[in-house]
Design a protein around this motif. Structure first.
Motif, PDB file in Angstrom:
ATOM      1  N   VAL A   1      19.804-109.624 -37.909  1.00 53.38           N
ATOM      2  CA  VAL A   1      19.163-110.714 -38.633  1.00 53.38           C
ATOM      3  C   VAL A   1      18.417-110.165 -39.848  1.00 53.38           C
ATOM      4  O   VAL A   1      17.717-109.165 -39.766  1.00 53.38           O
ATOM      5  CB  VAL A   1      18.190-111.465 -37.706  1.00 53.38           C
ATOM      6  CG1 VAL A   1      17.448-112.552 -38.468  1.00 53.38           C
ATOM      7  CG2 VAL A   1      18.944-112.066 -36.535  1.00 53.38           C
ATOM      8  N   LYS A   2      18.556-110.837 -40.986  1.00 52.15           N
ATOM      9  CA  LYS A   2      17.866-110.457 -42.222  1.00 52.15           C
ATOM     10  C   LYS A   2      16.646-111.354 -42.382  1.00 52.15           C
ATOM     11  O   LYS A   2      16.758-112.576 -42.373  1.00 52.15           O
ATOM     12  CB  LYS A   2      18.804-110.586 -43.419  1.00 52.15           C
ATOM     13  CG  LYS A   2      20.047-109.705 -43.346  1.00 52.15           C
ATOM     14  CD  LYS A   2      20.937-109.942 -44.550  1.00 52.15           C
ATOM     15  CE  LYS A   2      22.175-109.040 -44.487  1.00 52.15           C
ATOM     16  NZ  LYS A   2      23.067-109.395 -43.364  1.00 52.15           N
ATOM     17  N   ILE A   3      15.480-110.736 -42.540  1.00 52.86           N
ATOM     18  CA  ILE A   3      14.220-111.475 -42.636  1.00 52.86           C
ATOM     19  C   ILE A   3      13.521-111.117 -43.944  1.00 52.86           C
ATOM     20  O   ILE A   3      13.214-109.952 -44.194  1.00 52.86           O
ATOM     21  CB  ILE A   3      13.304-111.181 -41.439  1.00 52.86           C
ATOM     22  CG1 ILE A   3      14.016-111.543 -40.126  1.00 52.86           C
ATOM     23  CG2 ILE A   3      12.000-111.953 -41.562  1.00 52.86           C
ATOM     24  CD1 ILE A   3      13.194-111.297 -38.881  1.00 52.86           C
ATOM     25  N   SER A   4      13.280-112.112 -44.778  1.00 59.71           N
ATOM     26  CA  SER A   4      12.631-111.891 -46.066  1.00 59.71           C
ATOM     27  C   SER A   4      11.115-111.971 -45.926  1.00 59.71           C
ATOM     28  O   SER A   4      10.587-112.673 -45.064  1.00 59.71           O
ATOM     29  CB  SER A   4      13.110-112.919 -47.099  1.00 59.71           C
ATOM     30  OG  SER A   4      12.767-114.232 -46.693  1.00 59.71           O
TER      31      SER A   4
ATOM     32  N   TYR B   1       1.858-104.881 -45.266  1.00 63.13           N
ATOM     33  CA  TYR B   1       1.448-105.439 -43.980  1.00 63.13           C
ATOM     34  C   TYR B   1       2.428-106.510 -43.505  1.00 63.13           C
ATOM     35  O   TYR B   1       2.652-106.668 -42.299  1.00 63.13           O
ATOM     36  CB  TYR B   1       0.041-106.027 -44.082  1.00 63.13           C
ATOM     37  CG  TYR B   1      -1.059-104.992 -43.989  1.00 63.13           C
ATOM     38  CD1 TYR B   1      -1.310-104.332 -42.790  1.00 63.13           C
ATOM     39  CD2 TYR B   1      -1.831-104.667 -45.094  1.00 63.13           C
ATOM     40  CE1 TYR B   1      -2.311-103.378 -42.692  1.00 63.13           C
ATOM     41  CE2 TYR B   1      -2.841-103.711 -45.013  1.00 63.13           C
ATOM     42  CZ  TYR B   1      -3.075-103.066 -43.810  1.00 63.13           C
ATOM     43  OH  TYR B   1      -4.056-102.111 -43.725  1.00 63.13           O
ATOM     44  N   SER B   2       3.008-107.262 -44.435  1.00 67.83           N
ATOM     45  CA  SER B   2       3.971-108.289 -44.036  1.00 67.83           C
ATOM     46  C   SER B   2       5.201-107.668 -43.393  1.00 67.83           C
ATOM     47  O   SER B   2       5.721-108.185 -42.400  1.00 67.83           O
ATOM     48  CB  SER B   2       4.373-109.146 -45.245  1.00 67.83           C
ATOM     49  OG  SER B   2       3.324-109.989 -45.647  1.00 67.83           O
ATOM     50  N   GLU B   3       5.664-106.551 -43.941  1.00 67.95           N
ATOM     51  CA  GLU B   3       6.820-105.898 -43.321  1.00 67.95           C
ATOM     52  C   GLU B   3       6.435-105.329 -41.951  1.00 67.95           C
ATOM     53  O   GLU B   3       7.245-105.369 -41.004  1.00 67.95           O
ATOM     54  CB  GLU B   3       7.373-104.790 -44.204  1.00 67.95           C
ATOM     55  CG  GLU B   3       8.724-104.287 -43.700  1.00 67.95           C
ATOM     56  CD  GLU B   3       9.192-102.997 -44.352  1.00 67.95           C
ATOM     57  OE1 GLU B   3      10.394-102.890 -44.639  1.00 67.95           O
ATOM     58  OE2 GLU B   3       8.368-102.084 -44.555  1.00 67.95           O
ATOM     59  N   ASP B   4       5.221-104.798 -41.827  1.00 74.28           N
ATOM     60  CA  ASP B   4       4.746-104.330 -40.517  1.00 74.28           C
ATOM     61  C   ASP B   4       4.818-105.456 -39.489  1.00 74.28           C
ATOM     62  O   ASP B   4       5.253-105.260 -38.347  1.00 74.28           O
ATOM     63  CB  ASP B   4       3.294-103.844 -40.623  1.00 74.28           C
ATOM     64  CG  ASP B   4       3.188-102.484 -41.298  1.00 74.28           C
ATOM     65  OD1 ASP B   4       4.230-101.868 -41.554  1.00 74.28           O
ATOM     66  OD2 ASP B   4       2.051-102.054 -41.558  1.00 74.28           O
ATOM     67  N   ALA B   5       4.377-106.650 -39.905  1.00 68.11           N
ATOM     68  CA  ALA B   5       4.376-107.793 -38.995  1.00 68.11           C
ATOM     69  C   ALA B   5       5.794-108.195 -38.618  1.00 68.11           C
ATOM     70  O   ALA B   5       6.069-108.534 -37.464  1.00 68.11           O
ATOM     71  CB  ALA B   5       3.639-108.968 -39.643  1.00 68.11           C
ATOM     72  N   VAL B   6       6.704-108.164 -39.584  1.00 65.80           N
ATOM     73  CA  VAL B   6       8.103-108.492 -39.305  1.00 65.80           C
ATOM     74  C   VAL B   6       8.669-107.551 -38.247  1.00 65.80           C
ATOM     75  O   VAL B   6       9.303-107.981 -37.270  1.00 65.80           O
ATOM     76  CB  VAL B   6       8.954-108.402 -40.590  1.00 65.80           C
ATOM     77  CG1 VAL B   6      10.438-108.550 -40.258  1.00 65.80           C
ATOM     78  CG2 VAL B   6       8.538-109.470 -41.593  1.00 65.80           C
TER      79      VAL B   6
ATOM     80  N   GLU C   1      16.781-106.579 -40.175  1.00 64.69           N
ATOM     81  CA  GLU C   1      16.887-105.929 -41.487  1.00 64.69           C
ATOM     82  C   GLU C   1      15.939-106.655 -42.425  1.00 64.69           C
ATOM     83  O   GLU C   1      16.057-107.869 -42.626  1.00 64.69           O
ATOM     84  CB  GLU C   1      18.325-106.021 -42.019  1.00 64.69           C
ATOM     85  CG  GLU C   1      18.512-105.386 -43.381  1.00 64.69           C
ATOM     86  CD  GLU C   1      19.959-105.474 -43.865  1.00 64.69           C
ATOM     87  OE1 GLU C   1      20.176-105.356 -45.087  1.00 64.69           O
ATOM     88  OE2 GLU C   1      20.848-105.671 -43.021  1.00 64.69           O
ATOM     89  N   THR C   2      14.957-105.948 -42.978  1.00 68.65           N
ATOM     90  CA  THR C   2      13.951-106.592 -43.818  1.00 68.65           C
ATOM     91  C   THR C   2      14.459-106.747 -45.246  1.00 68.65           C
ATOM     92  O   THR C   2      15.172-105.899 -45.765  1.00 68.65           O
ATOM     93  CB  THR C   2      12.639-105.790 -43.826  1.00 68.65           C
ATOM     94  OG1 THR C   2      12.904-104.451 -44.260  1.00 68.65           O
ATOM     95  CG2 THR C   2      12.018-105.765 -42.438  1.00 68.65           C
ATOM     96  N   VAL C   3      14.070-107.871 -45.872  1.00 70.62           N
ATOM     97  CA  VAL C   3      14.495-108.206 -47.234  1.00 70.62           C
ATOM     98  C   VAL C   3      13.253-108.381 -48.100  1.00 70.62           C
ATOM     99  O   VAL C   3      12.619-109.439 -48.069  1.00 70.62           O
ATOM    100  CB  VAL C   3      15.346-109.489 -47.254  1.00 70.62           C
ATOM    101  CG1 VAL C   3      15.824-109.805 -48.670  1.00 70.62           C
ATOM    102  CG2 VAL C   3      16.544-109.359 -46.313  1.00 70.62           C
TER     103      VAL C   3
END
Length: 412
Positions: free
Chosen positions: A111-114, A122-127, A135-137
């Motif tokens: 799953v790709k999450i933007s 911090y937002s990517e840490d939370a994701v 997969e982070t976007v």
């Protein structure tokens, strides 16, 4: 030295839509208006194409490297055409800036999450805490994270909505209202603010500290005792890049401990936030709503408007109290297209008042009859009502996690 110097530029993806008929174009413009609509409303733009052109912020920009050839074709003008089907019509205004273009536009196991920010924020840490297999976007702005989902560049968006210290992030409420995404999950994440610097630098050597506005505000007591100058940058990971690439020995940053490992910095001290419990609520957003269930830890979020009159807001809140439904959040925002309204008052004559959108979160699932009855009652006197989502929630600090079906690609 400014925060924009020597920071790698993000990939700018210019998106435009071309519709096959004037009727669809009118439908597209209607679908993105600020009018409150029922959350089940959809449009069909099967003939819509997305045209993507890569720019690097200067001449000679290269095309994105991760686009699947099966969905990309080159047209007569030399532009790449990416064909896909929209669940909702989207009016694109200006460029969409993201760091990442997905390999495919169809469903995949990963799953790709933007999110808003660059790797290490911090937002990517939370994701990654909520769904470590994703997969982070990265996206340049919050609105870009919304558009990434609408344009099928990502499957979900991960958006902060409220912090226990600094309060609501009102701009994201406005974006949620303007875009036709649905809340499918909530994650409450503890935020550990850390002071970082170049290797070998001591705390007493620091003269400036860089970070985003919220991080600086939430650690104001610690920084005041330190006697440093606070400087705001757009993203804490960007400040790490700035300090690392320019070898700024008298500059510290506030970021997560993961940033220190990613950008070669030392962790001087952690947990510098003023409040012991520093929690941020994040919403998981999707193109399709989640089918509500009757399991525990379910919330529902709505937005509605009221006509002017005595006790209208009181009546709106009463529909929940009389059914033993607990409200967990109440907020309001002026209506963007009609922020003021004229009211005839017996005592003072004609007066102008703010015209509000009311946002409410309550602990109940739309699968429960009491929630359905409450909203049915509310519709009797609310001038408009929209369900933003009915979804599960989890507190990461207590070891809770969202169920995996919140992140599935397929429609629930």
């Amino acid at each position: 030295m400014t925060s924009n110097e020597k920071i790698p530029q993000l990939l700018v993806v210019k998106c435009s839509t071309e519709t096959v008929s004037d009727e669809e174009q009118q439908h597209q413009q209607h679908s993105i208006s600020d009018t409150v609509t029922d959350s089940s409303g959809r449009s069909n733009l099967g003939g819509t194409k997305i045209q993507i052109t890569s720019c690097s912020g200067q001449e000679g920009g290269q095309s994105p490297s991760k686009i699947d050839s099966s969905v990309v074709q080159s047209n007569s003008s030399g532009h790449m055409e990416v064909k896909g089907t929209f669940d909702y019509a989207v009016k694109t205004v200006g460029p969409l800036s993201v760091c990442h273009v997905p390999a495919t536009l169809n469903n995949s196991t990963k799953v790709k999450i933007s999110y808003k920010g660059i790797p290490g924020s911090y937002s990517e840490d939370a994701v990654l805490l909520a769904y470590p297999r994703c997969e982070t976007v990265p996206s340049d702005k919050f609105e870009d994270a919304f558009k990434a989902v609408e344009l099928w560049m990502a499957d979900k968006a991960f958006i902060p909505i409220e912090n226990s210290t600094s309060g609501s992030i009102h701009g994201n409420y406005d974006l949620l209202f303007r875009h036709k995404l649905h809340i499918v999950g909530e994650v409450q994440v503890p935020i550990n603010l850390c002071l970082l610097a170049l290797p070998g630098v001591r705390t007493e050597q620091l003269k400036r500290v860089l970070s985003q506005h919220q991080a600086l505000t939430q650690s104001d007591t610690f920084l005041s005792k330190l006697g440093v100058v606070k400087e705001i940058v757009d993203d804490e990971a960007v400040s790490a890049q700035l300090v690392g690439s320019n070898k700024l020995e008298d500059v510290g940053i506030i970021a997560s401990s993961r940033v220190a490992k990613m950008y070669g910095l030392d962790l001087l001290t952690e947990n510098i936030q003023d409040a012991v419990d520093n929690i941020t609520r994040f919403w998981v957003l999707s193109r399709d709503p989640l089918v509500p269930r009757t399991e525990k830890h379910f919330k529902t979020s709505i937005v509605f408007t009221l006509e002017e009159g005595p006790g209208e807001l009181y009546k709106a809140l009463t529909v929940f109290a009389m059914r033993q439904i607990e409200l967990t959040k109440i907020d309001c925002r002026p209506q963007r297209k009609k922020p003021m309204k004229v009211v005839n008052n017996i005592d003072s004559g004609t007066a102008k008042y703010f015209n509000y959108l009311y946002y409410i979160d309550f602990e109940a699932s739309m699968a429960e009859s009491r929630a359905q009855c409450a909203l049915g009652h509310l519709k009797e006197f609310a001038s408009s009502l929209r369900v933003l989502g009915s979804y599960p929630w989890a507190d990461v600090s207590k070891g809770q996690q969202l169920p995996s079906w919140c992140f599935e690609n397929s429609k629930q």
